[in-house]
Design an enzyme around this catalytic site. Structure first.
Site, PDB file in Angstrom:
ATOM      1  N   GLY A 160      45.468  40.059  50.732  1.00 43.73           N
ATOM      2  CA  GLY A 160      44.484  40.302  49.676  1.00 43.73           C
ATOM      3  C   GLY A 160      43.071  39.910  50.086  1.00 43.73           C
ATOM      4  O   GLY A 160      42.833  39.390  51.186  1.00 43.73           O
ATOM      5  N   ALA A 198      48.682  37.683  43.391  1.00 44.72           N
ATOM      6  CA  ALA A 198      48.704  37.928  41.939  1.00 44.72           C
ATOM      7  C   ALA A 198      48.527  39.414  41.693  1.00 44.72           C
ATOM      8  O   ALA A 198      48.119  40.159  42.588  1.00 44.72           O
ATOM      9  CB  ALA A 198      47.560  37.167  41.252  1.00 44.72           C
ATOM     10  N   TYR A 208      45.924  39.586  31.484  1.00 42.80           N
ATOM     11  CA  TYR A 208      45.709  38.921  32.785  1.00 42.80           C
ATOM     12  C   TYR A 208      45.356  37.442  32.568  1.00 42.80           C
ATOM     13  O   TYR A 208      45.979  36.550  33.163  1.00 42.80           O
ATOM     14  CB  TYR A 208      44.594  39.653  33.539  1.00 42.80           C
ATOM     15  CG  TYR A 208      44.090  38.937  34.770  1.00 42.80           C
ATOM     16  CD1 TYR A 208      44.886  38.814  35.906  1.00 42.80           C
ATOM     17  CD2 TYR A 208      42.799  38.384  34.802  1.00 42.80           C
ATOM     18  CE1 TYR A 208      44.417  38.156  37.040  1.00 42.80           C
ATOM     19  CE2 TYR A 208      42.326  37.736  35.928  1.00 42.80           C
ATOM     20  CZ  TYR A 208      43.135  37.627  37.044  1.00 42.80           C
ATOM     21  OH  TYR A 208      42.662  36.975  38.168  1.00 42.80           O
ATOM     22  N   TRP A 253      34.875  36.533  40.120  1.00 42.17           N
ATOM     23  CA  TRP A 253      34.140  37.670  40.689  1.00 42.17           C
ATOM     24  C   TRP A 253      34.020  37.587  42.214  1.00 42.17           C
ATOM     25  O   TRP A 253      32.909  37.489  42.773  1.00 42.17           O
ATOM     26  CB  TRP A 253      32.762  37.753  40.039  1.00 42.17           C
ATOM     27  CG  TRP A 253      32.819  38.269  38.636  1.00 42.17           C
ATOM     28  CD1 TRP A 253      33.921  38.346  37.834  1.00 42.17           C
ATOM     29  CD2 TRP A 253      31.726  38.791  37.874  1.00 42.17           C
ATOM     30  NE1 TRP A 253      33.578  38.873  36.621  1.00 42.17           N
ATOM     31  CE2 TRP A 253      32.248  39.148  36.617  1.00 42.17           C
ATOM     32  CE3 TRP A 253      30.364  38.968  38.134  1.00 42.17           C
ATOM     33  CZ2 TRP A 253      31.444  39.692  35.622  1.00 42.17           C
ATOM     34  CZ3 TRP A 253      29.566  39.498  37.147  1.00 42.17           C
ATOM     35  CH2 TRP A 253      30.101  39.869  35.902  1.00 42.17           C
TER      36      TRP A 253
HETATM   37  N1  LIG Z   1      39.242  39.288  42.564  1.00 42.05           N
HETATM   38  C1  LIG Z   1      38.576  38.496  41.758  1.00 42.05           C
HETATM   39  O1  LIG Z   1      37.420  38.741  41.399  1.00 42.05           O
HETATM   40  C2  LIG Z   1      39.251  37.241  41.230  1.00 42.05           C
HETATM   41  C3  LIG Z   1      38.552  36.427  40.320  1.00 42.05           C
HETATM   42  C4  LIG Z   1      39.151  35.242  39.881  1.00 42.05           C
HETATM   43  C5  LIG Z   1      40.415  34.883  40.334  1.00 42.05           C
HETATM   44  N2  LIG Z   1      41.074  35.716  41.200  1.00 42.05           N
HETATM   45  C6  LIG Z   1      42.416  35.311  41.661  1.00 42.05           C
HETATM   46  O2  LIG Z   1      42.296  35.100  43.069  1.00 42.05           O
HETATM   47  C7  LIG Z   1      43.533  35.417  43.699  1.00 42.05           C
HETATM   48  C8  LIG Z   1      43.271  36.387  44.836  1.00 42.05           C
HETATM   49  O3  LIG Z   1      42.724  37.597  44.298  1.00 42.05           O
HETATM   50  P1  LIG Z   1      42.391  38.824  45.251  1.00 42.05           P
HETATM   51  O4  LIG Z   1      41.199  39.508  44.684  1.00 42.05           O
HETATM   52  O5  LIG Z   1      42.410  38.381  46.670  1.00 42.05           O
HETATM   53  O6  LIG Z   1      43.663  39.749  44.970  1.00 42.05           O
HETATM   54  P2  LIG Z   1      44.051  41.113  45.714  1.00 42.05           P
HETATM   55  O7  LIG Z   1      43.048  41.482  46.739  1.00 42.05           O
HETATM   56  O8  LIG Z   1      44.389  42.100  44.634  1.00 42.05           O
HETATM   57  O9  LIG Z   1      45.398  40.727  46.494  1.00 42.05           O
HETATM   58  C9  LIG Z   1      46.568  40.471  45.774  1.00 42.05           C
HETATM   59  C10 LIG Z   1      47.598  39.930  46.731  1.00 42.05           C
HETATM   60  O10 LIG Z   1      48.781  39.629  45.977  1.00 42.05           O
HETATM   61  C11 LIG Z   1      49.886  40.209  46.631  1.00 42.05           C
HETATM   62  N3  LIG Z   1      50.943  40.534  45.685  1.00 42.05           N
HETATM   63  C12 LIG Z   1      50.867  41.333  44.597  1.00 42.05           C
HETATM   64  N4  LIG Z   1      52.080  41.409  44.010  1.00 42.05           N
HETATM   65  C13 LIG Z   1      52.920  40.625  44.735  1.00 42.05           C
HETATM   66  C14 LIG Z   1      54.307  40.303  44.646  1.00 42.05           C
HETATM   67  N5  LIG Z   1      55.096  40.815  43.687  1.00 42.05           N
HETATM   68  N6  LIG Z   1      54.835  39.453  45.556  1.00 42.05           N
HETATM   69  C15 LIG Z   1      54.075  38.940  46.553  1.00 42.05           C
HETATM   70  N7  LIG Z   1      52.774  39.233  46.706  1.00 42.05           N
HETATM   71  C16 LIG Z   1      52.197  40.064  45.800  1.00 42.05           C
HETATM   72  C17 LIG Z   1      49.334  41.453  47.316  1.00 42.05           C
HETATM   73  O11 LIG Z   1      50.222  41.834  48.348  1.00 42.05           O
HETATM   74  P3  LIG Z   1      50.375  43.374  48.821  1.00 42.05           P
HETATM   75  O12 LIG Z   1      49.355  43.573  49.914  1.00 42.05           O
HETATM   76  O13 LIG Z   1      51.781  43.433  49.312  1.00 42.05           O
HETATM   77  O14 LIG Z   1      50.117  44.232  47.612  1.00 42.05           O
HETATM   78  C18 LIG Z   1      47.993  40.919  47.834  1.00 42.05           C
HETATM   79  O15 LIG Z   1      48.170  40.207  49.045  1.00 42.05           O
HETATM   80  C19 LIG Z   1      44.443  35.944  42.602  1.00 42.05           C
HETATM   81  O16 LIG Z   1      45.254  34.891  42.137  1.00 42.05           O
HETATM   82  C20 LIG Z   1      43.487  36.358  41.508  1.00 42.05           C
HETATM   83  O17 LIG Z   1      44.095  36.280  40.239  1.00 42.05           O
HETATM   84  C21 LIG Z   1      40.522  36.872  41.652  1.00 42.05           C
END
Ligand SMILES: NC(=O)c1ccc[n+]([C@@H]2O[C@H](COP(=O)([O-])OP(=O)(O)OC[C@H]3O[C@@H](n4cnc5c(N)ncnc54)[C@H](OP(=O)(O)O)[C@@H]3O)[C@@H](O)[C@H]2O)c1
Length: 291
Positions: free
Chosen positions: A10, A59, A124, A149
């Site tokens: 991710g 997630a 979420y 973000w």
């Molecule tokens: N993005 C934001 O702006 C933001 C803001 C606040 C908090 N967060 C939190 O920060 C964390 C990282 O976010 P991100 O933006 O890096 O997310 P992301 O780019 O959407 O990556 C999600 C990751 O979760 C994995 N995943 C999804 N379903 C899964 C499952 N069933 N079993 C195992 N792995 C699974 C995906 O693997 P695959 O490659 O196999 O799909 C991917 O590696 C998350 O907890 C998110 O809630 C994000």
């Protein structure tokens, strides 16, 4: 230390791999080997790898997808996290769980601290708030890291979408929703630092400052030497299933109180991000563009 990283593919996971690997042995199993929807597999993977630290960044982070499929959101984000927390406790590992500004309702009117009560307004946010509660009850040696973000030189997020639109000569803009834009590289560095002392609990970790999507679009345009007035103010309603909280900037209050907040302004982190994307940028962004 041996670290088990979930979500290694991710946006955040890639930064953790880059920043942590020179310091720790980071093992990031692919989803085929650690699927959060398969509880027995979660326990098996943790028992086999026996990490000292579990950094749980996986997630369903797509807010509209969570709203459309609550079962999936609660299965992955809440129940999967609960299993991982129980497995971490079983083998004596420290757990770092990544949570979100979306646990708040956005009505406070000033930046949220770790002492403000969560009140999520979408699936979420609810799935992550419940996940926080399971981590607290099942794995006492935990860090719950709320961030917001995220942007990076890779992945799918507002900064890259805006840069792509500028590259293709398409109109850019953003809505008035406001939070704390944060670099995944800075977050990964800060979490490394967090581990130095076992002061467990909830931490907000974001870059300093806040912005709306519209203001971010203006700063990106200015940094790329374009006219910020090209950015359009967009309406929040179009094509979105999940309600969003209006204003959820976070304050790194616990780190401040500990006298060890390592984060810098988001605009500096954004400049580093754009440079890593190979874009020539103008320093610094005009101050008048920021709130
Ligand atoms: N993005 C934001 O702006 C933001 C803001 C606040 C908090 N967060 C939190 O920060 C964390 C990282 O976010 P991100 O933006 O890096 O997310 P992301 O780019 O959407 O990556 C999600 C990751 O979760 C994995 N995943 C999804 N379903 C899964 C499952 N069933 N079993 C195992 N792995 C699974 C995906 O693997 P695959 O490659 O196999 O799909 C991917 O590696 C998350 O907890 C998110 O809630 C994000």
């Amino acid at each position: 230390m041996r670290v088990l990283l979930t979500g290694g593919t991710g946006t955040l996971g890639r930064a953790v791999l880059e920043v942590w690997s020179p310091h720790h042995e980071v093992i990031a199993p692919p989803r085929a080997e650690l699927d959060l929807t398969r509880p027995p597999q979660i326990f098996e993977a943790v028992r086999q790898i026996r990490p000292e630290v579990i950094l749980h960044a996986a997630a369903i982070a797509d807010v509209d997808r969570c709203e459309a499929d609550p079962d999936l959101a609660f299965r992955v984000n809440t129940v999967g996290t609960a299993c991982l927390a129980a497995a971490a406790h079983e083998i004596g590992a420290v757990m770092i769980f990544i949570s979100t500004d979306y646990v708040f309702d956005g009505a406070k009117g000033s930046p949220y601290t770790e002492f403000d009560p969560p009140n999520p307004i979408n699936i979420y946010g609810r799935s992550k708030q419940l996940a926080e509660e399971t981590v607290r009850s099942l794995c006492p040696r935990h860090f719950i890291v709320r961030t917001a973000w995220l942007f990076a030189p890779w992945g799918r997020h507002f900064v890259r979408q805006t840069v792509e639109r500028i590259r293709h000569g398409e109109p850019v803009g953003g809505i008035a929703q406001t939070s704390s834009p944060t670099s995944v590289l800075d977050l990964a560095r800060a979490m490394l630092y967090l581990l130095e002392i076992p002061a467990y609990g909830i931490y907000h970790i974001v870059n300093h400052g806040m912005a709306s999507r519209y203001e971010m679009a203006r700063v990106i345009l200015a940094m790329l030497g374009r006219n910020p007035e090209e950015a359009a103010r967009l309406s929040a309603v179009s094509g979105r299933r999940a309600p969003r909280p209006d204003r959820t900037p976070l304050r790194n209050y616990v780190l401040e109180l500990q006298g060890r907040d390592p984060m810098r302004p988001w605009t500096e982190a954004l400049a580093e991000c754009l440079e890593r994307m190979g874009l020539p940028i103008r320093h610094p962004p005009p101050g008048s563009l920021l709130p």
